[in-house]
Design an enzyme around this catalytic site. Structure first.
Site, mmCIF file in Angstrom:
data_model
loop_
_atom_site.group_PDB
_atom_site.id
_atom_site.type_symbol
_atom_site.label_atom_id
_atom_site.label_comp_id
_atom_site.label_asym_id
_atom_site.label_seq_id
_atom_site.Cartn_x
_atom_site.Cartn_y
_atom_site.Cartn_z
ATOM 1 N N ARG A 195 0.847 -1.194 0.000
ATOM 2 C CA ARG A 195 0.000 0.000 0.000
ATOM 3 C C ARG A 195 0.883 1.244 0.000
ATOM 4 N NH1 ARG A 195 -1.307 1.622 4.618
ATOM 5 N NH2 ARG A 195 -2.140 -0.325 5.424
ATOM 6 N N TYR A 199 -16.341 17.099 -15.492
ATOM 7 C CA TYR A 199 -16.624 15.670 -15.568
ATOM 8 C C TYR A 199 -17.680 15.322 -14.503
ATOM 9 C CZ TYR A 199 -15.966 10.639 -15.265
ATOM 10 O OH TYR A 199 -16.184 9.285 -15.243
ATOM 11 N N ASP A 214 -7.083 19.055 -14.083
ATOM 12 C CA ASP A 214 -7.413 17.735 -14.627
ATOM 13 C C ASP A 214 -6.973 17.741 -16.090
ATOM 14 O OD1 ASP A 214 -8.628 15.524 -15.802
ATOM 15 O OD2 ASP A 214 -10.442 15.658 -14.585
ATOM 16 N N LYS A 273 -7.904 6.745 -19.323
ATOM 17 C CA LYS A 273 -8.204 7.239 -20.651
ATOM 18 C C LYS A 273 -6.969 7.143 -21.562
ATOM 19 C CE LYS A 273 -12.005 7.995 -18.445
ATOM 20 N NZ LYS A 273 -12.333 9.261 -17.803
HETATM 21 C C1 LIG Z 1 -12.898 9.674 -16.558
HETATM 22 C C2 LIG Z 1 -12.564 11.001 -16.035
HETATM 23 C C3 LIG Z 1 -12.377 11.218 -14.665
HETATM 24 C C4 LIG Z 1 -12.559 10.113 -13.624
HETATM 25 O O1 LIG Z 1 -11.615 9.102 -13.801
HETATM 26 P P1 LIG Z 1 -11.897 7.557 -13.422
HETATM 27 O O2 LIG Z 1 -10.630 6.902 -13.799
HETATM 28 O O3 LIG Z 1 -13.076 7.135 -14.256
HETATM 29 O O4 LIG Z 1 -12.204 7.513 -11.980
HETATM 30 C C5 LIG Z 1 -12.029 12.491 -14.247
HETATM 31 N N1 LIG Z 1 -11.894 13.492 -15.121
HETATM 32 C C6 LIG Z 1 -12.073 13.333 -16.455
HETATM 33 C C7 LIG Z 1 -11.888 14.489 -17.357
HETATM 34 C C8 LIG Z 1 -12.413 12.085 -16.951
HETATM 35 O O5 LIG Z 1 -12.602 11.928 -18.267
#
Ligand SMILES: *Cc1c(COP(=O)(O)O)cnc(C)c1O
Length: 386
Positions: A51, A103, A175, A200
């Site tokens: 962890r 998001y 982000d 992604k």
């Molecule tokens: C998918 C996404 C998230 C969240 O990520 P997860 O891996 O699904 O928890 C946050 N911000 C953006 C812009 C995203 O596309």
């Protein structure tokens, strides 16, 4: 030559990585272990419990730090777990100014989890830094930016918002999921923390759910690692390996995502059934100049609306494509199509979502790296069915 002097493609493949000292393995091994043998009490090789630290995860964290021009990386079980860690750096009474066009899962995390712990969120349009500044006060400890935004492809001027944050001694977190580190490096533009849904483009192959934070600030990194270890939302060694493999082709993939995205975005503007097309590469995009100055390409994410205004048309279209498969998520090699109002943004109240442009006919494409002619033919046949 120092790592920091390398160009992106070299950093993607080699950045922060060392040959495995135990075996010489050229690829980072999957250290599928929960714990580590100690020679005597307190004497170990830097790893005590997975962890806290794991060699495969650590290699990925260092690689991510390298490609975001940061110093420290921390990986989590999902993108939302990474965001959760950032908000846990705050205290009750603290305030956050956040992008309004956000998001959906981030919005849900902020409003349904953290508001009840006494953290206050302001959701504001960030096209204009002065408007952001108007919502900042002495309790503001964090500004949360998502750019390009999902799904409206708004572009926020990171440098301008960084100035607002610095002036008010607030942290700025960005982000960077949509842009990827290949197209945009928020730390270079004044951000304190970069967040990724690694799920992604970084993973890139739709086979892992993971999140990451990157920073170059020693104090922020210390807090992040303390929360990562204390809350325990870490990612697994096998997933870390898959993402290390994914990042090795990030630059090549994103180049193709951009090329295909450009072709389809331009073609969509000529289609008689299409009303608006949202893509930051258009000169007519309201923040095109900012996009050009802070990004090295415009990506493969496109949204558009239908002239008919009919929800049923949007539903029919997303059900009729064959190569573009109907699914949430984005950033994989395969093309996806989605309907934000009923899918990714269903958790945002209708009134709130329509204010930011997420109308009933808004359709979002994650353009993959297939042959673009086939992708266009696929969309053509789907439109023909309306
Ligand atoms: C998918 C996404 C998230 C969240 O990520 P997860 O891996 O699904 O928890 C946050 N911000 C953006 C812009 C995203 O596309």
């Amino acid at each position: 030559m120092k790592n920091a002097d390398h160009k992106f493609g070299t950093k993607a493949i080699h950045g922060g990585l060392e040959t495995d000292s135990a075996t010489g393995a050229i690829m980072t091994p999957i250290y599928q272990t929960s714990t580590y043998v100690q020679e005597e009490v307190g004497k170990h090789k830097g790893f005590e419990y997975s962890r806290t630290q794991n060699p495969t995860r650590q290699a990925l964290e260092q690689n991510l730090a390298a490609i975001e021009n940061g110093k420290y990386g921390a990986c989590f079980g999902s993108g939302l777990a990474a965001i959760d860690c950032v908000i846990k750096m705050l205290n009750p009474g603290d305030e956050v100014v956040s992008t309004n066009d956000l998001y959906g899962g981030t919005y849900r995390l902020f409003t349904t989890i953290f508001e009840k712990y006494g953290i206050k969120f302001h959701f504001v349009p960030m096209g204009d830094a002065d408007e952001v500044a108007a919502h900042v006060n002495s309790n503001t400890k964090l500004i949360w930016v998502e750019t390009p935004t999902n799904p409206m492809m708004n572009i926020i001027d990171i440098k301008a918002i960084a100035k607002v944050a610095k002036r008010n001694k607030a942290m700025l977190a960005v982000d960077n999921t949509f842009a990827t580190p290949y197209l945009q490096n928020p730390l270079d533009l004044g951000a304190d923390i970069v967040m990724h849904s690694v799920t992604k483009y970084l993973g890139g192959h739709s086979d892992v759910v993971m999140g990451a934070l990157i920073t170059k600030d020693d104090k922020i990194a210390e807090e992040i690692y303390r929360i990562q270890n204390s809350s325990g939302a870490v990612t697994a060694p096998q997933d870390s390996f898959l993402v290390l493999r994914g990042i090795k082709t990030l630059h090549v993939r994103v180049q193709r995502h951009c090329e295909n995205g450009e072709v389809l975005a331009k073609w969509l503007t000529t289609h008689p059934a299409v009303d608006k097309v949202y893509w930051p590469g258009f000169e007519t995009h309201p923040n095109h100049e900012v996009a050009k100055s802070q990004m090295r390409g415009f990506g493969g994410m496109i949204s558009f609306t239908l002239k008919s205004g009919l929800l049923t048309d949007a539903q029919q279209l997303v059900a009729s494509t064959e190569l573009f498969t109907l699914a949430e998520s984005l950033g994989g090699v395969e093309s996806l199509i989605g309907h934000p109002a009923t899918m990714t943004h269903a958790s945002i109240p209708k009134e709130e979502r329509e204010k930011s442009g997420v109308t009933d006919t808004l359709i979002r494409l994650s353009v993959g790296i297939e042959d673009v002619a086939d992708l266009q033919t696929d969309l053509e046949q789907a439109f023909a069915k309306l």
